[in-house]
Design a protein around this motif. Structure first.
Motif, PDB file in Angstrom:
ATOM      1  N   GLY A 121       9.380   6.462   5.490  1.00 29.43           N
ATOM      2  CA  GLY A 121      10.064   7.474   6.280  1.00 29.43           C
ATOM      3  C   GLY A 121       9.654   8.912   6.016  1.00 29.43           C
ATOM      4  N   TYR A 122       8.561   9.114   5.309  1.00 30.52           N
ATOM      5  CA  TYR A 122       8.058  10.471   5.090  1.00 30.52           C
ATOM      6  C   TYR A 122       6.534  10.449   5.152  1.00 30.52           C
ATOM      7  CZ  TYR A 122       7.798   8.561   0.352  1.00 30.52           C
ATOM      8  OH  TYR A 122       7.542   7.757  -0.740  1.00 30.52           O
ATOM      9  N   SER A 123       5.952  11.613   5.351  1.00 35.85           N
ATOM     10  CA  SER A 123       4.496  11.727   5.472  1.00 35.85           C
ATOM     11  C   SER A 123       3.933  12.506   4.284  1.00 35.85           C
ATOM     12  CB  SER A 123       4.116  12.449   6.767  1.00 35.85           C
ATOM     13  OG  SER A 123       4.491  11.703   7.883  1.00 35.85           O
ATOM     14  N   PRO A 124       2.731  12.147   3.876  1.00 35.27           N
ATOM     15  CA  PRO A 124       2.099  12.900   2.797  1.00 35.27           C
ATOM     16  C   PRO A 124       1.470  14.191   3.319  1.00 35.27           C
ATOM     17  CG  PRO A 124       0.611  11.203   3.540  1.00 35.27           C
ATOM     18  CD  PRO A 124       1.881  11.046   4.335  1.00 35.27           C
ATOM     19  N   HIS A 125       1.332  15.141   2.433  1.00 33.56           N
ATOM     20  CA  HIS A 125       0.569  16.350   2.733  1.00 33.56           C
ATOM     21  C   HIS A 125      -0.886  16.167   2.318  1.00 33.56           C
ATOM     22  CE1 HIS A 125       4.739  17.844   2.453  1.00 33.56           C
ATOM     23  NE2 HIS A 125       4.342  18.619   3.453  1.00 33.56           N
ATOM     24  N   LEU A 126      -1.081  15.348   1.278  1.00 33.23           N
ATOM     25  CA  LEU A 126      -2.415  15.114   0.726  1.00 33.23           C
ATOM     26  C   LEU A 126      -2.528  13.647   0.305  1.00 33.23           C
ATOM     27  CD1 LEU A 126      -5.148  16.284  -0.315  1.00 33.23           C
ATOM     28  CD2 LEU A 126      -3.975  16.818  -2.459  1.00 33.23           C
ATOM     29  N   VAL A 127      -3.660  13.029   0.672  1.00 32.14           N
ATOM     30  CA  VAL A 127      -3.952  11.651   0.285  1.00 32.14           C
ATOM     31  C   VAL A 127      -5.301  11.644  -0.424  1.00 32.14           C
ATOM     32  CG1 VAL A 127      -4.321   9.276   1.063  1.00 32.14           C
ATOM     33  CG2 VAL A 127      -2.739  10.762   2.333  1.00 32.14           C
ATOM     34  N   LYS A 128      -5.309  11.108  -1.653  1.00 22.44           N
ATOM     35  CA  LYS A 128      -6.551  10.940  -2.394  1.00 22.44           C
ATOM     36  C   LYS A 128      -6.889   9.452  -2.402  1.00 22.44           C
ATOM     37  CE  LYS A 128      -6.941   9.685  -6.306  1.00 22.44           C
ATOM     38  NZ  LYS A 128      -7.314   8.416  -6.997  1.00 22.44           N
ATOM     39  N   VAL A 129      -8.116   9.095  -2.022  1.00 24.73           N
ATOM     40  CA  VAL A 129      -8.541   7.695  -1.966  1.00 24.73           C
ATOM     41  C   VAL A 129      -9.775   7.520  -2.852  1.00 24.73           C
ATOM     42  CG1 VAL A 129      -9.303   5.795  -0.491  1.00 24.73           C
ATOM     43  CG2 VAL A 129      -7.679   7.495   0.411  1.00 24.73           C
ATOM     44  N   ASP A 130      -9.649   6.625  -3.835  1.00 16.87           N
ATOM     45  CA  ASP A 130     -10.763   6.287  -4.720  1.00 16.87           C
ATOM     46  C   ASP A 130     -10.639   4.802  -5.016  1.00 16.87           C
ATOM     47  OD1 ASP A 130     -12.682   5.945  -6.652  1.00 16.87           O
ATOM     48  OD2 ASP A 130     -11.896   7.475  -8.011  1.00 16.87           O
ATOM     49  N   VAL A 131     -11.281   3.969  -4.186  1.00 15.85           N
ATOM     50  CA  VAL A 131     -11.090   2.523  -4.267  1.00 15.85           C
ATOM     51  C   VAL A 131     -12.409   1.750  -4.352  1.00 15.85           C
ATOM     52  CG1 VAL A 131      -8.776   2.518  -3.265  1.00 15.85           C
ATOM     53  CG2 VAL A 131     -10.764   2.434  -1.756  1.00 15.85           C
TER      54      VAL A 131
END
Length: 180
Positions: A121-131
């Protein structure tokens, strides 16, 4: 150091940060301090040893704004095979045509970011992806986030390496296409 510097300059009090492939939680902890009590960090780490370490670190530092999710972020919900490498930073989701590795594997729950977004129910301001190569699958599972208007869409930091992309049989340019 560049990623840490970016986080410290970008994140403000009350923001939301999603750390996909949190590893030992370094960026989650930096973000937690930067966003304060009103902010929120969601750390996604499927390796049970590492997610346990993050939980102990959160508890030791009394960080109430960090939640650890022991799911692998992918393009679908379900169960997938996670390859545990002796060097934890290169552990990864087993690629479809990857031979059975000599190292150990573990069945882990998978979760698309789009589903998580709808559920939380909320949105991120920043997403870090290291997969470690599964970045394209993460982005495919995040279409609802990628389709947000520019005013509400998160900023993305995505690490990638050509040899990791090749493991999943795609070219790094295809990551940019997912953002398009």
């Amino acid at each position: 150091p560049d990623t840490a510097r970016f986080l410290m300059n970008f994140l403000r009090d009350g923001m939301v940060f999603w750390d996909v492939g949190a590893h030992i939680g370094e960026f989650s902890l930096l973000a937690s301090r930067q966003i304060g009590a009103k902010g929120r960090v969601d750390a996604f780490e499927p390796n049970p040893e590492l997610s346990g370490l993050i939980c102990r670190t959160i508890e030791a530092n009394r960080l109430a704004n960090v939640t650890v999710h022991s799911h692998a972020v992918m393009d679908r919900s379900g169960i997938a095979e996670f390859v545990i490498d002796p060097e934890p930073s290169i552990s990864h989701m087993r690629a479809p045509k990857e031979e059975t590795p000599a190292t150990s594997t573990l069945a882990v729950s998978t979760l698309p970011l789009g589903d998580f977004h709808l559920q939380c129910g909320y949105s991120p301001h920043l997403v870090k992806v290291d997969v470690e190569g599964a970045e394209k699958m993460v982005l495919r599972g995040a279409q609802s986030l990628l389709q947000l208007s520019p005013e509400t869409a998160p900023v993305w930091i995505t690490e990638f390496a050509p040899n990791n992309c090749a493991r999943y049989q795609y070219h790094p340019d295809e990551l940019l296409n997912e953002f398009s």
